[in-house]
Motif scaffolding. Sequence first.
Motif, PDB file in Angstrom:
ATOM      1  N   ASP A   1      33.263 -36.534  -4.322  1.00 56.91           N
ATOM      2  CA  ASP A   1      34.320 -35.541  -4.496  1.00 56.91           C
ATOM      3  C   ASP A   1      34.003 -34.227  -3.796  1.00 56.91           C
ATOM      4  N   VAL A   2      32.719 -33.922  -3.655  1.00 60.52           N
ATOM      5  CA  VAL A   2      32.329 -32.666  -3.008  1.00 60.52           C
ATOM      6  C   VAL A   2      32.892 -32.607  -1.594  1.00 60.52           C
ATOM      7  N   TYR A   3      32.815 -33.723  -0.875  1.00 61.93           N
ATOM      8  CA  TYR A   3      33.320 -33.772   0.499  1.00 61.93           C
ATOM      9  C   TYR A   3      34.820 -33.495   0.529  1.00 61.93           C
ATOM     10  N   PHE A   4      35.557 -34.152  -0.338  1.00 64.46           N
ATOM     11  CA  PHE A   4      37.012 -34.015  -0.317  1.00 64.46           C
ATOM     12  C   PHE A   4      37.470 -32.673  -0.881  1.00 64.46           C
ATOM     13  N   ASN A   5      36.633 -32.071  -1.716  1.00 64.01           N
ATOM     14  CA  ASN A   5      36.963 -30.733  -2.209  1.00 64.01           C
ATOM     15  C   ASN A   5      36.910 -29.702  -1.090  1.00 64.01           C
ATOM     16  N   ASN A   6      36.206 -30.011  -0.023  1.00 68.06           N
ATOM     17  CA  ASN A   6      35.989 -29.052   1.053  1.00 68.06           C
ATOM     18  C   ASN A   6      36.561 -29.502   2.391  1.00 68.06           C
TER      19      ASN A   6
ATOM     20  N   GLU B   1      24.160 -40.872 -23.199  1.00 65.81           N
ATOM     21  CA  GLU B   1      23.233 -39.795 -23.563  1.00 65.81           C
ATOM     22  C   GLU B   1      23.020 -38.850 -22.392  1.00 65.81           C
ATOM     23  N   PHE B   2      23.306 -37.575 -22.627  1.00 65.99           N
ATOM     24  CA  PHE B   2      22.978 -36.515 -21.670  1.00 65.99           C
ATOM     25  C   PHE B   2      21.644 -35.929 -22.105  1.00 65.99           C
ATOM     26  N   ARG B   3      20.649 -36.032 -21.265  1.00 69.61           N
ATOM     27  CA  ARG B   3      19.314 -35.588 -21.625  1.00 69.61           C
ATOM     28  C   ARG B   3      18.857 -34.474 -20.663  1.00 69.61           C
ATOM     29  N   ASP B   4      18.827 -33.233 -21.171  1.00 67.95           N
ATOM     30  CA  ASP B   4      18.440 -32.074 -20.348  1.00 67.95           C
ATOM     31  C   ASP B   4      19.236 -32.001 -19.053  1.00 67.95           C
ATOM     32  N   VAL B   5      20.530 -32.258 -19.144  1.00 65.25           N
ATOM     33  CA  VAL B   5      21.364 -32.332 -17.937  1.00 65.25           C
ATOM     34  C   VAL B   5      21.700 -30.936 -17.421  1.00 65.25           C
ATOM     35  N   SER B   6      21.470 -30.756 -16.131  1.00 65.29           N
ATOM     36  CA  SER B   6      21.901 -29.541 -15.433  1.00 65.29           C
ATOM     37  C   SER B   6      22.785 -29.971 -14.271  1.00 65.29           C
ATOM     38  N   PHE B   7      23.778 -29.160 -14.006  1.00 64.11           N
ATOM     39  CA  PHE B   7      24.658 -29.508 -12.883  1.00 64.11           C
ATOM     40  C   PHE B   7      25.158 -28.244 -12.200  1.00 64.11           C
ATOM     41  N   THR B   8      25.006 -28.230 -10.894  1.00 67.10           N
ATOM     42  CA  THR B   8      25.507 -27.146 -10.056  1.00 67.10           C
ATOM     43  C   THR B   8      26.289 -27.773  -8.916  1.00 67.10           C
ATOM     44  N   TYR B   9      27.506 -27.304  -8.699  1.00 69.58           N
ATOM     45  CA  TYR B   9      28.300 -27.829  -7.578  1.00 69.58           C
ATOM     46  C   TYR B   9      27.570 -27.520  -6.274  1.00 69.58           C
ATOM     47  N   PRO B  10      27.296 -28.543  -5.461  1.00 65.28           N
ATOM     48  CA  PRO B  10      26.485 -28.329  -4.254  1.00 65.28           C
ATOM     49  C   PRO B  10      27.180 -27.524  -3.166  1.00 65.28           C
ATOM     50  N   ASP B  11      28.509 -27.456  -3.201  1.00 61.61           N
ATOM     51  CA  ASP B  11      29.210 -26.757  -2.121  1.00 61.61           C
ATOM     52  C   ASP B  11      29.261 -25.248  -2.338  1.00 61.61           C
ATOM     53  N   ASP B  12      29.485 -24.811  -3.594  1.00 60.57           N
ATOM     54  CA  ASP B  12      29.584 -23.363  -3.838  1.00 60.57           C
ATOM     55  C   ASP B  12      28.487 -22.843  -4.769  1.00 60.57           C
ATOM     56  N   GLU B  13      27.554 -23.754  -5.150  1.00 58.49           N
ATOM     57  CA  GLU B  13      26.411 -23.383  -5.998  1.00 58.49           C
ATOM     58  C   GLU B  13      26.850 -22.758  -7.317  1.00 58.49           C
TER      59      GLU B  13
ATOM     60  N   CYS C   1      32.815 -34.957 -18.005  1.00 59.62           N
ATOM     61  CA  CYS C   1      33.348 -36.326 -17.981  1.00 59.62           C
ATOM     62  C   CYS C   1      33.208 -36.965 -16.603  1.00 59.62           C
ATOM     63  N   ASN C   2      33.307 -36.166 -15.548  1.00 60.03           N
ATOM     64  CA  ASN C   2      33.180 -36.698 -14.189  1.00 60.03           C
ATOM     65  C   ASN C   2      31.763 -37.150 -13.864  1.00 60.03           C
ATOM     66  N   LEU C   3      30.802 -36.683 -14.634  1.00 59.19           N
ATOM     67  CA  LEU C   3      29.422 -37.093 -14.401  1.00 59.19           C
ATOM     68  C   LEU C   3      29.170 -38.519 -14.898  1.00 59.19           C
ATOM     69  N   ILE C   4      29.953 -38.964 -15.891  1.00 58.03           N
ATOM     70  CA  ILE C   4      29.712 -40.286 -16.488  1.00 58.03           C
ATOM     71  C   ILE C   4      29.949 -41.417 -15.485  1.00 58.03           C
ATOM     72  N   PRO C   5      31.068 -41.421 -14.743  1.00 57.89           N
ATOM     73  CA  PRO C   5      31.255 -42.471 -13.726  1.00 57.89           C
ATOM     74  C   PRO C   5      30.605 -42.121 -12.381  1.00 57.89           C
ATOM     75  N   ARG C   6      29.769 -41.103 -12.364  1.00 66.14           N
ATOM     76  CA  ARG C   6      29.046 -40.666 -11.162  1.00 66.14           C
ATOM     77  C   ARG C   6      29.986 -40.221 -10.044  1.00 66.14           C
ATOM     78  N   PHE C   7      30.984 -39.440 -10.386  1.00 62.12           N
ATOM     79  CA  PHE C   7      31.775 -38.807  -9.334  1.00 62.12           C
ATOM     80  C   PHE C   7      30.942 -37.704  -8.676  1.00 62.12           C
ATOM     81  N   TYR C   8      29.961 -37.217  -9.414  1.00 63.23           N
ATOM     82  CA  TYR C   8      28.984 -36.260  -8.888  1.00 63.23           C
ATOM     83  C   TYR C   8      27.602 -36.702  -9.357  1.00 63.23           C
TER      84      TYR C   8
END
Length: 592
Positions: A121-126, A353-365, A396-403
């Motif tokens: 999705d990151v590619y198509f977002n940009n 299970e989300f275990r110590d999950v961190s997430f930063t959008y790679p395109d805009d940080e 929710c988008n993290l569960i099916p690995r959209f990111y």
Amino acid sequence: MKTQSGIYDRQYSAKTLIRRFLPYYKPYVGSLVLDLGCASLTCLAELTLPMIIRRLTNTVTQNIAALTLQSILLMAGVYLALRAVDSAAAFYMAYQGHVMGTRMETDMRRDAYRHLMQLSDVYFNNTKVGQIMGRITNDLFDVTEFAHHCPEEFFIAGIKLITASIILGRISLLLTLLVFAVVPVMAFVCLKINFRMRDAFAMQRQQTGELNVRIEDTLLGQKVVKAFTNEDVEQEKFMKDNMEFFRIKKHTYRTMATFQISVRIFEGVMYTVVILGGGLFLLNKRINAGDLVAFVMYVSTLIMTVRRIVEFGEQFQRGMTGIERFIQIMDADVDIYDEPGAVELKDPKGEIEFRDVSFTYPDDENTVFTKLDLTVHPGEKLAIVGPSGAGKTTLCNLIPRFYNLTGGELLLDGRNIKEYTLKSLRQNIGVVQQDVYLFSGTVYDNIVYGRPDATREEVEQAAKRAGAHTFISALKDGYDTYIGERGVKLSGGQKQRISIARVFLKNPPILILDEATSSLDNDSEYEVAKSLAELAKGRTTVTIAHRLSSIVNADRILVLTENGIEEEGNHETLMEKKGIYYGFYTRTSQVK
């Protein structure tokens, strides 16, 4: 992950482009060899004609008695036979050569489309859709011409240049050297202008994509444009892009005109050398009339060959530009893929299970989560509420690995989701998105998309469970009603119910409902809520909701804010706390 700007600004050398393009010839080597064989045959008549004219002229000027009707008929017959061979070879090149090029274009478009489907999705977002469409359609049209004309033109040119040069040298080496002295200067000037043409074509293609984006954006949003009476504003934006396109094309044509004029000037210089040198050689009897005629004809062949190559330079640069823009897509990183040793996900229990999950959008940080911990139990109905921008949809988008996660682990049934194949992971997750997307086609086409092998009865049953069967049956052609691009012929609630029916048909063990009932009226929401409750039995369900009345029966409700999970519990527990959730629910009730 390379950003759009990094990919689309990347420049490649001509050597790299050719090297990356050559593998597409491999399946069609046989066709290419035959095509080049025919190309060589098309040279015979043109290279033989000057020799025939030379013999006729020398015979007439030196010993006219030796010229007989039989010899004339023989020479005419030989030339006619060569022209017949030339015509047959040219037909093969024009037909099968283009077919070969089209097949290669088709293969490249297939590869580009397949690669695009693997990008995150990151590619198509940009990336602008209009730019992508231009790259896999218009740009590859020029590659078709390039694919078969490039080897043909250079092969033919090589044969003519070598053969004509040898014959010219045998006629008069000195005069040949005088004529060829112009060639290096001509090649230098033409190559320099050729590079300018490539840059001009690249700018033209880029602006074509921008123009496509502008048109697509305006036409898809035409209702908004009309509602705000901004037709003049959009017209002004369009004209700005349109005039920029005109300016770039004007610059391109100026470069092309400079290119062609340069060639014509050098042609004139070469003919002038032939006239001066040939005249002086005749005067000094260093060459006879027939030889000079043949010499002029071979020089004409050389000049026409050079001109053809030069004119092909325009098509060559168009093709190279198309190849470059194709490779820029192919070099976009696939950052979400099956890890080595990934296994099929079969019959999941649904523990997430989300275990110590961190997430930063790679395109805009933009950081959304930092060390988030959360466990969703098998069969649990979990609801997530919170202010806009808190990361509910992202979670929710993290569960099916959209990111991909930035840090930590996301486990399904105790195993990192990266250890499952993407296809099997996503096959077991049903998603009803906040922004409903329906494909151009019929109602049936859009529902059966959830499981393409489903029967019509199963499709109708899914629609009934989603509360959509009644309104679908009332449509002009029922399930076979064409709904227009993105379902424009349906209301928002109707589109939402069709998207829900699609998930009912898929019948996955894990459900993600992102504002699944946001576009429904109260009656429809009630009917769909009952169906969703039935479907959720024994399945893990994650629901995002702003309409809090739809989640009061959830097993657990999370309040997600920019600070993470701030409250957790069922509806009654959270209401008793009189915290953030209580405030949300109270305000929602007051609005009603």
